[in-house]
Structures are given as C-alpha cells and as structure tokens.
Design a protein around this motif. Sequence first.
Motif, PDB file in Angstrom:
ATOM      1  N   GLN A  83       0.808  -1.221   0.000  1.00  0.00           N
ATOM      2  CA  GLN A  83       0.000   0.000   0.000  1.00  0.00           C
ATOM      3  C   GLN A  83       0.845   1.278   0.000  1.00  0.00           C
ATOM      4  OE1 GLN A  83      -3.829  -2.022   2.195  1.00  0.00           O
ATOM      5  NE2 GLN A  83      -3.207  -0.058   2.952  1.00  0.00           N
ATOM      6  N   GLY A  84       1.787   1.361  -0.928  1.00  0.00           N
ATOM      7  CA  GLY A  84       2.576   2.576  -1.103  1.00  0.00           C
ATOM      8  C   GLY A  84       3.832   2.662  -0.273  1.00  0.00           C
ATOM      9  N   GLN A  85       4.144   1.647   0.517  1.00  0.00           N
ATOM     10  CA  GLN A  85       5.367   1.652   1.315  1.00  0.00           C
ATOM     11  C   GLN A  85       6.224   0.440   0.971  1.00  0.00           C
ATOM     12  OE1 GLN A  85       5.586   2.659   5.370  1.00  0.00           O
ATOM     13  NE2 GLN A  85       3.527   3.502   5.439  1.00  0.00           N
ATOM     14  N   PHE A  86       7.524   0.612   1.133  1.00  0.00           N
ATOM     15  CA  PHE A  86       8.448  -0.487   0.918  1.00  0.00           C
ATOM     16  C   PHE A  86       8.772  -1.138   2.260  1.00  0.00           C
ATOM     17  CE2 PHE A  86       9.129   2.039  -2.890  1.00  0.00           C
ATOM     18  CZ  PHE A  86       9.099   1.061  -3.860  1.00  0.00           C
ATOM     19  N   ILE A  87       8.981  -2.455   2.220  1.00  0.00           N
ATOM     20  CA  ILE A  87       9.293  -3.242   3.411  1.00  0.00           C
ATOM     21  C   ILE A  87      10.637  -3.916   3.172  1.00  0.00           C
ATOM     22  CG2 ILE A  87       8.550  -5.136   4.896  1.00  0.00           C
ATOM     23  CD1 ILE A  87       5.711  -4.695   3.745  1.00  0.00           C
ATOM     24  N   PHE A  88      11.522  -3.844   4.174  1.00  0.00           N
ATOM     25  CA  PHE A  88      12.832  -4.461   4.087  1.00  0.00           C
ATOM     26  C   PHE A  88      12.964  -5.455   5.240  1.00  0.00           C
ATOM     27  CE2 PHE A  88      12.928  -0.212   2.388  1.00  0.00           C
ATOM     28  CZ  PHE A  88      13.484  -0.397   1.133  1.00  0.00           C
ATOM     29  N   VAL A  89      13.108  -6.738   4.907  1.00  0.00           N
ATOM     30  CA  VAL A  89      13.241  -7.791   5.910  1.00  0.00           C
ATOM     31  C   VAL A  89      14.662  -8.326   5.813  1.00  0.00           C
ATOM     32  CG1 VAL A  89      12.355  -9.995   6.759  1.00  0.00           C
ATOM     33  CG2 VAL A  89      10.809  -8.403   5.620  1.00  0.00           C
ATOM     34  N   ASP A  90      15.395  -8.265   6.926  1.00  0.00           N
ATOM     35  CA  ASP A  90      16.758  -8.781   6.943  1.00  0.00           C
ATOM     36  C   ASP A  90      17.025  -9.457   8.281  1.00  0.00           C
ATOM     37  OD1 ASP A  90      17.215  -6.695   8.730  1.00  0.00           O
ATOM     38  OD2 ASP A  90      18.148  -5.412   7.235  1.00  0.00           O
ATOM     39  N   ARG A  91      18.265  -9.811   8.548  1.00  0.00           N
ATOM     40  CA  ARG A  91      18.573 -10.547   9.775  1.00  0.00           C
ATOM     41  C   ARG A  91      18.423  -9.705  11.034  1.00  0.00           C
ATOM     42  NH1 ARG A  91      24.416 -10.083  10.832  1.00  0.00           N
ATOM     43  NH2 ARG A  91      25.233  -8.754   9.191  1.00  0.00           N
ATOM     44  N   ARG A  92      18.395  -8.361  10.916  1.00  0.00           N
ATOM     45  CA  ARG A  92      18.165  -7.495  12.080  1.00  0.00           C
ATOM     46  C   ARG A  92      16.689  -7.390  12.429  1.00  0.00           C
ATOM     47  NH1 ARG A  92      19.424  -2.179  12.637  1.00  0.00           N
ATOM     48  NH2 ARG A  92      18.283  -1.843  10.737  1.00  0.00           N
ATOM     49  N   GLY A  93      15.832  -7.436  11.405  1.00  0.00           N
ATOM     50  CA  GLY A  93      14.406  -7.282  11.631  1.00  0.00           C
ATOM     51  C   GLY A  93      13.701  -6.744  10.401  1.00  0.00           C
ATOM     52  N   VAL A  94      12.714  -5.851  10.625  1.00  0.00           N
ATOM     53  CA  VAL A  94      11.902  -5.305   9.545  1.00  0.00           C
ATOM     54  C   VAL A  94      11.936  -3.786   9.611  1.00  0.00           C
ATOM     55  CG1 VAL A  94       9.568  -5.150   8.582  1.00  0.00           C
ATOM     56  CG2 VAL A  94      10.370  -7.304   9.548  1.00  0.00           C
ATOM     57  N   ALA A 103      15.240   6.981   3.714  1.00  0.00           N
ATOM     58  CA  ALA A 103      15.445   6.620   5.112  1.00  0.00           C
ATOM     59  C   ALA A 103      14.455   5.534   5.510  1.00  0.00           C
ATOM     60  CB  ALA A 103      15.264   7.852   5.993  1.00  0.00           C
ATOM     61  N   ARG A 104      14.915   4.620   6.360  1.00  0.00           N
ATOM     62  CA  ARG A 104      14.086   3.493   6.796  1.00  0.00           C
ATOM     63  C   ARG A 104      13.672   3.667   8.245  1.00  0.00           C
ATOM     64  NH1 ARG A 104      17.278  -1.713   4.183  1.00  0.00           N
ATOM     65  NH2 ARG A 104      17.213  -0.972   2.039  1.00  0.00           N
ATOM     66  N   PHE A 105      12.432   3.281   8.532  1.00  0.00           N
ATOM     67  CA  PHE A 105      11.889   3.288   9.888  1.00  0.00           C
ATOM     68  C   PHE A 105      11.957   1.865  10.417  1.00  0.00           C
ATOM     69  CE2 PHE A 105       8.101   2.455  12.515  1.00  0.00           C
ATOM     70  CZ  PHE A 105       8.404   3.273  13.591  1.00  0.00           C
ATOM     71  N   PHE A 106      12.721   1.655  11.493  1.00  0.00           N
ATOM     72  CA  PHE A 106      12.879   0.321  12.068  1.00  0.00           C
ATOM     73  C   PHE A 106      11.609  -0.027  12.833  1.00  0.00           C
ATOM     74  CE2 PHE A 106      14.757  -2.709  15.166  1.00  0.00           C
ATOM     75  CZ  PHE A 106      15.216  -3.634  14.244  1.00  0.00           C
ATOM     76  N   ALA A 107      10.915  -1.093  12.421  1.00  0.00           N
ATOM     77  CA  ALA A 107       9.597  -1.402  12.970  1.00  0.00           C
ATOM     78  C   ALA A 107       9.545  -2.668  13.808  1.00  0.00           C
ATOM     79  CB  ALA A 107       8.585  -1.508  11.830  1.00  0.00           C
ATOM     80  N   LEU A 108      10.214  -3.719  13.394  1.00  0.00           N
ATOM     81  CA  LEU A 108      10.180  -4.993  14.110  1.00  0.00           C
ATOM     82  C   LEU A 108      11.602  -5.508  14.316  1.00  0.00           C
ATOM     83  CD1 LEU A 108       7.295  -6.692  12.088  1.00  0.00           C
ATOM     84  CD2 LEU A 108       7.126  -5.707  14.372  1.00  0.00           C
ATOM     85  N   ALA A 109      11.906  -5.896  15.546  1.00  0.00           N
ATOM     86  CA  ALA A 109      13.234  -6.414  15.872  1.00  0.00           C
ATOM     87  C   ALA A 109      13.164  -7.923  16.044  1.00  0.00           C
ATOM     88  CB  ALA A 109      13.742  -5.770  17.157  1.00  0.00           C
ATOM     89  N   ARG A 110      14.294  -8.568  15.932  1.00  0.00           N
ATOM     90  CA  ARG A 110      14.355 -10.010  16.155  1.00  0.00           C
ATOM     91  C   ARG A 110      14.557 -10.279  17.643  1.00  0.00           C
ATOM     92  NH1 ARG A 110      13.517 -12.653  11.749  1.00  0.00           N
ATOM     93  NH2 ARG A 110      14.247 -11.720   9.832  1.00  0.00           N
ATOM     94  N   THR A 111      13.819 -11.253  18.155  1.00  0.00           N
ATOM     95  CA  THR A 111      13.999 -11.677  19.540  1.00  0.00           C
ATOM     96  C   THR A 111      15.194 -12.625  19.589  1.00  0.00           C
ATOM     97  OG1 THR A 111      12.499 -13.550  19.249  1.00  0.00           O
ATOM     98  CG2 THR A 111      11.519 -11.480  20.007  1.00  0.00           C
ATOM     99  N   GLY A 112      15.537 -13.090  20.758  1.00  0.00           N
ATOM    100  CA  GLY A 112      16.680 -13.986  20.902  1.00  0.00           C
ATOM    101  C   GLY A 112      16.553 -15.269  20.116  1.00  0.00           C
ATOM    102  N   ASP A 113      15.317 -15.728  19.890  1.00  0.00           N
ATOM    103  CA  ASP A 113      15.122 -16.975  19.147  1.00  0.00           C
ATOM    104  C   ASP A 113      14.793 -16.741  17.671  1.00  0.00           C
ATOM    105  OD1 ASP A 113      12.600 -15.949  19.483  1.00  0.00           O
ATOM    106  OD2 ASP A 113      11.721 -17.756  20.363  1.00  0.00           O
ATOM    107  N   GLY A 114      14.939 -15.491  17.188  1.00  0.00           N
ATOM    108  CA  GLY A 114      14.768 -15.206  15.771  1.00  0.00           C
ATOM    109  C   GLY A 114      13.399 -14.735  15.349  1.00  0.00           C
ATOM    110  N   ARG A 115      12.421 -14.724  16.270  1.00  0.00           N
ATOM    111  CA  ARG A 115      11.090 -14.248  15.910  1.00  0.00           C
ATOM    112  C   ARG A 115      11.097 -12.734  15.787  1.00  0.00           C
ATOM    113  NH1 ARG A 115       7.444 -16.258  20.453  1.00  0.00           N
ATOM    114  NH2 ARG A 115       9.350 -15.860  21.613  1.00  0.00           N
ATOM    115  N   LEU A 116      10.043 -12.178  15.178  1.00  0.00           N
ATOM    116  CA  LEU A 116       9.916 -10.736  15.029  1.00  0.00           C
ATOM    117  C   LEU A 116       8.958 -10.192  16.071  1.00  0.00           C
ATOM    118  CD1 LEU A 116       9.650 -10.579  11.149  1.00  0.00           C
ATOM    119  CD2 LEU A 116      11.584  -9.843  12.542  1.00  0.00           C
TER     120      LEU A 116
END
Length: 144
Positions: A83-94, A103-116
């Motif tokens: 819906q008009g925005q770009f999403i970047f998923v990598d090993r740090r998060g989303v 510029a990117r807005f950091f929205a989701l981080a990875r927990t210790g077990d890799g979940r978002l």
Amino acid sequence: MIRPILIASILALPLIAGCAQQVKAPTDTGVCYAVERPEGEPVFNVVARGQVQIEMCAARLEEMRLRFRSMGVTQEEVTGAYQGQFIFVDRRGVSFARTLEGARFFALARTGDGRLAVPGAIERGVTDLGVVVEEAPAPTFPGQ
C-alpha cells in the motif's frame, strides 16, 4: 565560450538527477508484493492478497525469506511493498520506507530466538505477575 557552457552543464547534473522519477510502491489495498531489483526497473510480484496490516505483509515476506534460505539461497534481505510503502526484511528485523533508497523506519526487531516483535515489547526480567523488575547493580569493591 565552450568552457562556461561545459562548467554550467556539469554543475546542473546533480539538479537533473534530483528530479529523476523515484520508484513508487503499488497502492493496491491489501496486496503484499515481493520486489525484485534486477538491472533496471524493479519488478513487483504478488506474494499475498487480503493482508489487513503492513506487519502481516512483513510476516509473509519473512516466510518467503526463510523458505529461500532453506533452499540454499544466501541472500539475507527481502524487499517488499504494501500500500505505497516499501518493506525491508533482513537478519536485524523489519524496516519500512516510502522509497527504495530513502530513510528506513525500524519497525520490528528479532527476539533472541529469531522471531519478530515490536522493539518495545521485548521485556527482560518480567515476574510471574507481569511486572518488569530491574536487576540489582553489580557490587563495587574499593580499590577496583
């Protein structure tokens, strides 16, 4: 006479480059896209329809990233659009952005077990009652 024209045209190049048309993400409601970036214009491929939130689209892209990794693909980052925005998923998060290079807005981080998870939702030291407690500071000894 040629030299001033040459200098003026060289100085105008950044202005012309700044006016270049930026790639815009599709604005279709509820449609999640994977973005391939071959040489030239990006290609938008539908991953899922009926996604009600950008986070759900990010989850579909994470599934796709994990599926590719299980097949041996070494690419760490997956780019998508919703819906008009770009999403970047990598090993740090989303991360989210309005443009591919912006510029990117950091929205989701990875927990210790890799979940978002939402970065503020990751709690450490929570008691059985759901109360967050701080750890006691380490004792200090004189002469250290």
